[in-house]
Design an enzyme around this catalytic site. Structure first.
Site, PDB file in Angstrom:
ATOM      1  N   ARG A  51      -1.456  25.357  14.746  1.00 45.14           N
ATOM      2  CA  ARG A  51      -0.620  24.018  14.952  1.00 45.14           C
ATOM      3  C   ARG A  51       0.656  24.318  15.838  1.00 45.14           C
ATOM      4  O   ARG A  51       0.450  23.466  16.818  1.00 45.14           O
ATOM      5  CB  ARG A  51      -0.136  23.355  13.511  1.00 45.14           C
ATOM      6  CG  ARG A  51      -0.887  22.661  12.807  1.00 45.14           C
ATOM      7  CD  ARG A  51      -0.568  23.001  11.199  1.00 45.14           C
ATOM      8  NE  ARG A  51      -1.029  24.181  11.001  1.00 45.14           N
ATOM      9  CZ  ARG A  51      -2.095  24.807  10.577  1.00 45.14           C
ATOM     10  NH1 ARG A  51      -3.157  23.973  10.415  1.00 45.14           N
ATOM     11  NH2 ARG A  51      -2.228  25.913  10.218  1.00 45.14           N
ATOM     12  N   THR A  52       1.334  25.183  15.602  1.00 46.78           N
ATOM     13  CA  THR A  52       2.717  25.089  16.351  1.00 46.78           C
ATOM     14  C   THR A  52       2.105  25.538  17.855  1.00 46.78           C
ATOM     15  O   THR A  52       2.735  24.832  18.606  1.00 46.78           O
ATOM     16  CB  THR A  52       3.420  26.325  15.867  1.00 46.78           C
ATOM     17  OG1 THR A  52       3.681  26.081  14.498  1.00 46.78           O
ATOM     18  CG2 THR A  52       4.801  26.146  16.568  1.00 46.78           C
ATOM     19  N   LYS A  80       2.817  47.768  24.592  1.00 42.97           N
ATOM     20  CA  LYS A  80       3.336  49.066  25.412  1.00 42.97           C
ATOM     21  C   LYS A  80       4.663  49.526  25.100  1.00 42.97           C
ATOM     22  O   LYS A  80       5.251  50.465  25.378  1.00 42.97           O
ATOM     23  CB  LYS A  80       2.991  48.858  26.808  1.00 42.97           C
ATOM     24  CG  LYS A  80       1.520  48.660  27.474  1.00 42.97           C
ATOM     25  CD  LYS A  80       1.784  48.580  28.707  1.00 42.97           C
ATOM     26  CE  LYS A  80       0.716  47.578  29.117  1.00 42.97           C
ATOM     27  NZ  LYS A  80       0.789  46.866  30.584  1.00 42.97           N
ATOM     28  N   ARG A 101       6.952  32.517  18.925  1.00 43.13           N
ATOM     29  CA  ARG A 101       6.765  33.102  17.601  1.00 43.13           C
ATOM     30  C   ARG A 101       6.774  34.499  17.675  1.00 43.13           C
ATOM     31  O   ARG A 101       6.190  35.151  18.329  1.00 43.13           O
ATOM     32  CB  ARG A 101       5.679  32.239  16.943  1.00 43.13           C
ATOM     33  CG  ARG A 101       5.433  32.718  15.566  1.00 43.13           C
ATOM     34  CD  ARG A 101       4.197  32.030  14.857  1.00 43.13           C
ATOM     35  NE  ARG A 101       4.620  30.920  14.482  1.00 43.13           N
ATOM     36  CZ  ARG A 101       3.913  29.877  13.615  1.00 43.13           C
ATOM     37  NH1 ARG A 101       2.853  30.390  13.196  1.00 43.13           N
ATOM     38  NH2 ARG A 101       4.409  28.528  13.277  1.00 43.13           N
ATOM     39  N   HIS A 129      11.834  27.727  11.332  1.00 39.42           N
ATOM     40  CA  HIS A 129      11.211  27.300  12.033  1.00 39.42           C
ATOM     41  C   HIS A 129      11.665  25.805  12.385  1.00 39.42           C
ATOM     42  O   HIS A 129      10.937  24.939  11.636  1.00 39.42           O
ATOM     43  CB  HIS A 129       9.647  27.266  11.021  1.00 39.42           C
ATOM     44  CG  HIS A 129       8.378  26.995  11.715  1.00 39.42           C
ATOM     45  ND1 HIS A 129       8.301  26.407  13.181  1.00 39.42           N
ATOM     46  CD2 HIS A 129       7.285  27.146  11.259  1.00 39.42           C
ATOM     47  CE1 HIS A 129       6.952  26.227  13.383  1.00 39.42           C
ATOM     48  NE2 HIS A 129       6.365  26.599  12.193  1.00 39.42           N
TER      49      HIS A 129
HETATM   50  N1   CP Z   1       2.956  24.756  10.352  1.00 46.61           N
HETATM   51  C1   CP Z   1       2.603  26.126  11.129  1.00 46.61           C
HETATM   52  O1   CP Z   1       3.565  26.708  11.560  1.00 46.61           O
HETATM   53  O2   CP Z   1       1.546  26.373  11.352  1.00 46.61           O
HETATM   54  P1   CP Z   1       0.893  27.274  12.272  1.00 46.61           P
HETATM   55  O3   CP Z   1       1.137  28.722  11.645  1.00 46.61           O
HETATM   56  O4   CP Z   1      -0.730  27.185  12.256  1.00 46.61           O
HETATM   57  O5   CP Z   1       1.457  27.174  13.463  1.00 46.61           O
END
Ligand code: CP
Length: 306
Positions: A51-52, A80, A101, A129
């Site tokens: 999603r993100t 590396k 991320r 998040h």
């Molecule tokens: N909600 C969320 O962060 O989903 P993903 O881990 O799929 O990005």
């Protein structure tokens, strides 16, 4: 350079303004179709995501911009041994904004401290998040029409759930919020969230391990996955993973306008038979995430140009 690493980097006024922009994007998508023309978003994802990452990329495309992408530590020079700091400096040479991320808490902050372009934290370990919280807030706003005077239940893994910590921080800024924290003893909200956010701000709250008894009083129920990847041993994960499974029978005494949320991905904590219930809002959350990320990208790029 303005970055967003933690939901606390955004004031309540800024969150309200992002919600207004997202609602305007929903109503007038054509107005924004070239807003980021010739701009590039780099999505640096060193931990799995559906999603993100895709919503950030869809957001940038819908703003008329372009996307550069790293997916998985194994496909970049991180494999590396390149540091997050050097990666951020390098990507700043190619892109206008970064969404990152990383499995390590604090990695996005290190990136922000070394990049010369805005960095958005797309999830750092069990820490923060913020854009999921923006998605959650838009969902609550669209479903309930307000942020105030709501009883919000969080259920499941409240210890490692970074989305839980961020949403508690954001929603408790509004008046009349009550929290019901539903978890096994081992997965309770960490002390720093309870003391620094809930108790310090005199937010009414209760802690329980009983989902069924809690459901009737809730306006919002935020279910979470027990996060296997954050456990130190498999035994504990296996013992706790099925603590809560939301099924239609458990919703018999729920409010008719309950808003059932989940940041996704789910494993089995919400039965698929709940998906057809009109109170299930978790796929609406997915869509709302794209609109809020569009609003945030716009804001940070506009500020960077000043
Ligand atoms: N909600 C969320 O962060 O989903 P993903 O881990 O799929 O990005």
């Amino acid at each position: 350079m303005r970055s967003v690493i933690d939901i606390r980097d955004l004031s309540t006024e800024e969150i309200d303004s992002l919600i207004s922009v997202a609602l305007d994007i929903i109503d007038n998508p054509d107005k924004y179709a070239e807003a980021c023309k010739r701009k590039k978003l780099a999505t640096l994802f060193f931990e799995p995501s559906t999603r993100t990452r895709l919503s950030f990329e869809a957001a940038m495309y819908e703003l008329g911009g372009n996307v550069l992408s790293v997916t998985g530590a194994g496909t970049s020079s991180a494999a590396k041994g390149e540091s997050v700091a050097d990666t951020a400096k390098t990507v700043s040479c190619y892109a206008d904004i970064i969404a990152m991320r990383h499995p390590k808490e604090g990695a996005a902050l290190v990136a922000a401290n070394n990049a010369s372009i805005p960095v958005i934290n797309a999830g750092d370990g069990g820490h923060n998040h913020p854009t999921q919280t923006l998605a959650d807030l838009l969902t609550i706003h669209r479903e309930k029409g307000r942020f105030s005077d709501l009883t919000v239940g969080f259920c499941g893994d409240l210890k490692f759930g970074r989305t839980v910590h961020s949403l508690i921080n954001a929603i408790t800024r509004y008046p009349g919020i009550k929290l019901v924290l539903i978890s096994p003893e081992e997965l309770k909200v960490p002390g720093y969230v309870k003391n620094d956010v809930i108790i310090r701000n005199n937010i009414p709250y209760e802690e329980t391990n009983d989902l069924l008894s809690a459901i009737p009083k809730l306006d919002v129920l935020y279910m979470t996955r027990v996060q296997r990847e954050r456990f130190f041993n498999e035994e504990d994960y296996l013992r706790l993973k099925d603590s809560y499974i939301l099924e239609p029978s458990k919703l018999t005494n729920a409010k008719k306008d309950l808003c059932i949320m989940h940041p996704l991905p789910r494993v089995n904590e919400i039965s698929v038979s709940v998906d057809d219930d009109p109170r299930a809002c978790y796929f609406k959350q997915v869509l709302n995430g794209k609109y809020m990320r569009m609003a945030l990208i716009l804001k940070l790029l506009e500020e960077a140009e000043k």
